[in-house]
Motif scaffolding. Sequence first.
Motif, mmCIF file in Angstrom:
data_model
loop_
_atom_site.group_PDB
_atom_site.id
_atom_site.type_symbol
_atom_site.label_atom_id
_atom_site.label_comp_id
_atom_site.label_asym_id
_atom_site.label_seq_id
_atom_site.Cartn_x
_atom_site.Cartn_y
_atom_site.Cartn_z
ATOM 1 N N SER A 58 0.863 -1.182 0.000
ATOM 2 C CA SER A 58 0.000 0.000 0.000
ATOM 3 C C SER A 58 0.895 1.227 0.000
ATOM 4 N N ALA A 59 0.889 1.973 -1.102
ATOM 5 C CA ALA A 59 1.731 3.161 -1.203
ATOM 6 C C ALA A 59 1.357 4.186 -0.142
ATOM 7 N N ALA A 60 0.066 4.374 0.091
ATOM 8 C CA ALA A 60 -0.376 5.363 1.071
ATOM 9 C C ALA A 60 0.166 5.033 2.458
ATOM 10 N N LEU A 61 0.109 3.759 2.847
ATOM 11 C CA LEU A 61 0.611 3.375 4.167
ATOM 12 C C LEU A 61 2.137 3.407 4.221
ATOM 13 N N ASP A 62 2.807 3.084 3.128
ATOM 14 C CA ASP A 62 4.257 3.194 3.106
ATOM 15 C C ASP A 62 4.697 4.643 3.343
ATOM 16 N N LEU A 63 4.019 5.582 2.718
ATOM 17 C CA LEU A 63 4.334 6.994 2.917
ATOM 18 C C LEU A 63 4.065 7.409 4.366
ATOM 19 N N CYS A 64 2.981 6.915 4.936
ATOM 20 C CA CYS A 64 2.692 7.210 6.337
ATOM 21 C C CYS A 64 3.709 6.553 7.262
ATOM 22 N N ASP A 65 4.219 5.387 6.882
ATOM 23 C CA ASP A 65 5.242 4.733 7.691
ATOM 24 C C ASP A 65 6.555 5.525 7.677
ATOM 25 N N VAL A 66 6.846 6.196 6.574
ATOM 26 C CA VAL A 66 7.991 7.119 6.570
ATOM 27 C C VAL A 66 7.730 8.253 7.549
ATOM 28 N N ALA A 67 6.522 8.802 7.515
ATOM 29 C CA ALA A 67 6.172 9.891 8.429
ATOM 30 C C ALA A 67 6.283 9.465 9.881
ATOM 31 N N ALA A 68 5.902 8.226 10.179
ATOM 32 C CA ALA A 68 5.886 7.726 11.557
ATOM 33 C C ALA A 68 7.219 7.174 12.005
ATOM 34 N N GLY A 69 8.229 7.189 11.139
ATOM 35 C CA GLY A 69 9.536 6.659 11.511
ATOM 36 C C GLY A 69 9.641 5.153 11.451
ATOM 37 N N ARG A 70 8.702 4.495 10.794
ATOM 38 C CA ARG A 70 8.748 3.039 10.659
ATOM 39 C C ARG A 70 9.564 2.604 9.448
ATOM 40 N N LEU A 71 9.770 3.519 8.526
ATOM 41 C CA LEU A 71 10.670 3.324 7.395
ATOM 42 C C LEU A 71 11.568 4.551 7.309
ATOM 43 N N ASP A 72 12.810 4.350 6.873
ATOM 44 C CA ASP A 72 13.693 5.488 6.618
ATOM 45 C C ASP A 72 13.405 6.123 5.267
ATOM 46 N N GLY A 73 12.874 5.342 4.345
ATOM 47 C CA GLY A 73 12.582 5.866 3.023
ATOM 48 C C GLY A 73 11.677 4.922 2.258
ATOM 49 N N TYR A 74 11.148 5.425 1.167
ATOM 50 C CA TYR A 74 10.235 4.649 0.315
ATOM 51 C C TYR A 74 10.340 5.194 -1.097
ATOM 52 N N TYR A 75 10.313 4.285 -2.084
ATOM 53 C CA TYR A 75 10.284 4.721 -3.475
ATOM 54 C C TYR A 75 9.416 3.756 -4.273
ATOM 55 N N GLU A 76 8.862 4.273 -5.362
ATOM 56 C CA GLU A 76 8.094 3.415 -6.272
ATOM 57 C C GLU A 76 7.867 4.148 -7.582
ATOM 58 N N ARG A 77 7.829 3.368 -8.648
ATOM 59 C CA ARG A 77 7.463 3.895 -9.973
ATOM 60 C C ARG A 77 6.060 3.427 -10.319
ATOM 61 N N GLY A 78 5.327 4.268 -11.060
ATOM 62 C CA GLY A 78 4.038 3.849 -11.578
ATOM 63 C C GLY A 78 2.847 4.196 -10.707
ATOM 64 N N LEU A 79 3.033 5.067 -9.716
ATOM 65 C CA LEU A 79 1.911 5.442 -8.862
ATOM 66 C C LEU A 79 1.013 6.454 -9.566
ATOM 67 N N ASN A 80 -0.218 6.511 -9.124
ATOM 68 C CA ASN A 80 -1.202 7.454 -9.642
ATOM 69 C C ASN A 80 -1.417 8.576 -8.636
ATOM 70 N N PRO A 81 -2.040 9.679 -9.038
ATOM 71 C CA PRO A 81 -2.246 10.788 -8.103
ATOM 72 C C PRO A 81 -2.964 10.372 -6.826
ATOM 73 N N TRP A 82 -3.943 9.464 -6.925
ATOM 74 C CA TRP A 82 -4.688 9.069 -5.732
ATOM 75 C C TRP A 82 -3.853 8.193 -4.798
ATOM 76 N N ASP A 83 -2.838 7.513 -5.338
ATOM 77 C CA ASP A 83 -1.935 6.746 -4.477
ATOM 78 C C ASP A 83 -1.071 7.664 -3.616
ATOM 79 N N LEU A 84 -0.719 8.819 -4.174
ATOM 80 C CA LEU A 84 0.305 9.687 -3.612
ATOM 81 C C LEU A 84 -0.213 10.837 -2.761
ATOM 82 N N ALA A 85 -1.345 11.410 -3.145
ATOM 83 C CA ALA A 85 -1.672 12.763 -2.700
ATOM 84 C C ALA A 85 -1.660 12.925 -1.183
ATOM 85 N N ALA A 86 -2.404 12.102 -0.464
ATOM 86 C CA ALA A 86 -2.498 12.261 0.989
ATOM 87 C C ALA A 86 -1.200 11.867 1.673
ATOM 88 N N GLY A 87 -0.632 10.721 1.318
ATOM 89 C CA GLY A 87 0.572 10.235 1.966
ATOM 90 C C GLY A 87 1.773 11.135 1.740
#
Length: 267
Positions: free
Chosen positions: A191-220
């Motif tokens: 889940s791209a949205a949760l991966d981005l939130c996990d970066v925010a929460a310090g559960r990941l140091d970083g995240y990357y992905e190709r091929g996401l859509n605006p709805w995958d990205l916008a909030a996270g």
Amino acid sequence: MISEELKAELLYVGLEAARRAGELLRDGRPADLAVAATKSSPVDVVTEMDIAAEKLITGILAERRPEDGLLGEEGADVPGTSGVRWVVDPLDGTVNYLYGLPSWGVSIAAEYRGETVAGVVAAPMRGETYHAVLGGGAWLGSARLACRPAAPLDRALIGTGFAYVQTRRAHQAEVARRIIPLVRDVRRGGSAALDLCDVAAGRLDGYYERGLNPWDLAAGDLIAREAGALTGGRPGEPASGELALAASPAVFASLQPLLEETGAWHD
């Protein structure tokens, strides 16, 4: 310039819509969940509940903010007159949801004149709701979020994702093969949205992905930035379908050129 009052209103509406859609998805998941349609390949499915959740969200937004525009993953594309556009992924992590895995969420963002100003990601099976408004920090419930402190790349835990189109997956696997020896480890959450939130929460140091859509990205993307992370795509460019990257500043500075070198941005 958007007012604080409007940002607060958009956040309130987004929180309500995400909460109700999350409850529908969590409590209404049928035991015999079926595939209603397919997207880019047989693996990438649209479920009945996915469609039902978007209908619920769009109904709430139309009632609360009838002059706003809307872009939704499951086909909603409505122009508005207010300067506000909602960008909605009713179920990010569809395959996780189908398999009964907990890493899925509802992602709702509000843009004002093209800039994301409020974002909500609800993860019902985690019992978590992340939210942010532009300039107001990122939050998990009532707890303020901060990305992890600086770490060298070889101690960084990195999240990523893979496309459902086979040719793109093969290239993404090659990029991951080149990156894995240079970092602490790699995670694939689904889940791209949760991966981005996990970066925010310090559960990941970083995240990357190709091929996401605006709805995958916008909030996270907004939530990660408001937690102190850097986000972007290829050098000098914003996050996009070509490449999306979010990381604590030190990891971002190391990971972005590495992704450029490995060609993570092309198929």
